[in-house]
Design a protein around this motif. Structure first.
Motif, PDB file in Angstrom:
ATOM      1  N   ASP A 286       0.837  -1.208   0.000  1.00  0.00           N
ATOM      2  CA  ASP A 286       0.000   0.000   0.000  1.00  0.00           C
ATOM      3  C   ASP A 286       0.869   1.255   0.000  1.00  0.00           C
ATOM      4  OD1 ASP A 286      -2.295  -1.545  -0.002  1.00  0.00           O
ATOM      5  OD2 ASP A 286      -2.707  -1.255   2.146  1.00  0.00           O
ATOM      6  N   LYS A 287       1.880   1.258   0.850  1.00  0.00           N
ATOM      7  CA  LYS A 287       2.760   2.430   0.950  1.00  0.00           C
ATOM      8  C   LYS A 287       3.538   2.642  -0.339  1.00  0.00           C
ATOM      9  CE  LYS A 287       5.417   5.062   4.118  1.00  0.00           C
ATOM     10  NZ  LYS A 287       4.781   6.267   3.621  1.00  0.00           N
ATOM     11  N   LEU A 288       4.061   1.571  -0.926  1.00  0.00           N
ATOM     12  CA  LEU A 288       4.804   1.714  -2.180  1.00  0.00           C
ATOM     13  C   LEU A 288       3.893   2.189  -3.312  1.00  0.00           C
ATOM     14  CD1 LEU A 288       7.163  -1.389  -2.090  1.00  0.00           C
ATOM     15  CD2 LEU A 288       7.822   1.021  -1.899  1.00  0.00           C
ATOM     16  N   ARG A 289       2.696   1.653  -3.392  1.00  0.00           N
ATOM     17  CA  ARG A 289       1.763   2.080  -4.452  1.00  0.00           C
ATOM     18  C   ARG A 289       1.410   3.564  -4.308  1.00  0.00           C
ATOM     19  NH1 ARG A 289      -0.683  -3.207  -3.629  1.00  0.00           N
ATOM     20  NH2 ARG A 289      -0.048  -4.498  -5.388  1.00  0.00           N
ATOM     21  N   ARG A 290       1.317   4.019  -3.079  1.00  0.00           N
ATOM     22  CA  ARG A 290       0.972   5.420  -2.820  1.00  0.00           C
ATOM     23  C   ARG A 290       2.180   6.345  -3.044  1.00  0.00           C
ATOM     24  NH1 ARG A 290      -1.045   4.508   1.734  1.00  0.00           N
ATOM     25  NH2 ARG A 290       0.763   4.948   3.026  1.00  0.00           N
ATOM     26  N   ASP A 291       3.350   5.956  -2.498  1.00  0.00           N
ATOM     27  CA  ASP A 291       4.513   6.841  -2.519  1.00  0.00           C
ATOM     28  C   ASP A 291       5.419   6.655  -3.739  1.00  0.00           C
ATOM     29  OD1 ASP A 291       3.522   7.587  -0.079  1.00  0.00           O
ATOM     30  OD2 ASP A 291       5.109   6.642   1.102  1.00  0.00           O
ATOM     31  N   GLU A 292       5.412   5.479  -4.315  1.00  0.00           N
ATOM     32  CA  GLU A 292       6.286   5.172  -5.453  1.00  0.00           C
ATOM     33  C   GLU A 292       5.472   4.499  -6.557  1.00  0.00           C
ATOM     34  OE1 GLU A 292       9.306   6.121  -5.864  1.00  0.00           O
ATOM     35  OE2 GLU A 292       9.753   6.805  -3.847  1.00  0.00           O
ATOM     36  N   PRO A 293       4.570   5.233  -7.196  1.00  0.00           N
ATOM     37  CA  PRO A 293       3.704   4.598  -8.199  1.00  0.00           C
ATOM     38  C   PRO A 293       4.453   4.060  -9.418  1.00  0.00           C
ATOM     39  CG  PRO A 293       3.405   6.975  -8.182  1.00  0.00           C
ATOM     40  CD  PRO A 293       4.278   6.641  -7.019  1.00  0.00           C
ATOM     41  N   SER A 294       5.697   4.485  -9.619  1.00  0.00           N
ATOM     42  CA  SER A 294       6.463   3.977 -10.763  1.00  0.00           C
ATOM     43  C   SER A 294       7.141   2.641 -10.458  1.00  0.00           C
ATOM     44  CB  SER A 294       7.515   5.001 -11.196  1.00  0.00           C
ATOM     45  OG  SER A 294       8.479   5.181 -10.178  1.00  0.00           O
ATOM     46  N   CYS A 295       6.897   2.094  -9.284  1.00  0.00           N
ATOM     47  CA  CYS A 295       7.458   0.789  -8.929  1.00  0.00           C
ATOM     48  C   CYS A 295       6.447  -0.312  -9.260  1.00  0.00           C
ATOM     49  CB  CYS A 295       7.789   0.724  -7.431  1.00  0.00           C
ATOM     50  SG  CYS A 295       9.189   1.733  -6.965  1.00  0.00           S
TER      51      CYS A 295
END
Length: 121
Positions: A82-91
């Motif tokens: 959830d955190k990566l999708r929110r903060d790093e959408p290019s991952c």
């Protein structure tokens, strides 16, 4: 104290599944521990992405979740994703379908096939 009685962190790491279970059952202290861990992992990924790839421009960075705690569905994985999708959408978050040795063998086979096609072998 028990936690610092040994230089081997494995005895502390062995408690992680119990913490995940307690967090999934709603224990507030365990939930805070897991949320902090997810935040710190996501932050580390963000920092590494910026440091290593800041000059490359826009691209999708694969983030492969491996390791004992990342190999099953649990609250830590959910919070981290959830955190990566929110903060790093290019991952692009990847869950491997095989272990590292099998993955390495598949990659070697693909390289061999490509080199064979190109006449290098």
């Amino acid at each position: 104290t028990w936690a610092y009685s040994s230089k081997d962190w494995a005895h502390i790491a062995a408690l992680a599944p119990f913490c995940l279970q307690a967090a999934s059952e709603g224990d507030e202290v365990a939930m805070d521990i897991v949320a902090t861990a997810a935040h710190q992992l996501a932050h580390s990924i963000s920092v590494l992405k910026r440091k290593l790839f800041e000059d490359i421009g826009a691209f999708v960075l694969p983030i492969v979740l491996v390791g004992g705690l990342m190999e099953s569905e649990n609250i830590l994985v959910d919070l981290l994703e959830d955190k990566l999708r929110r903060d790093e959408p290019s991952c692009a978050i990847i869950h491997p379908t095989c272990d590292a040795a099998q993955g390495a063998a598949i990659m070697a086979q693909k390289c061999f096939i490509e080199e064979k096609k190109e006449g290098a072998i």
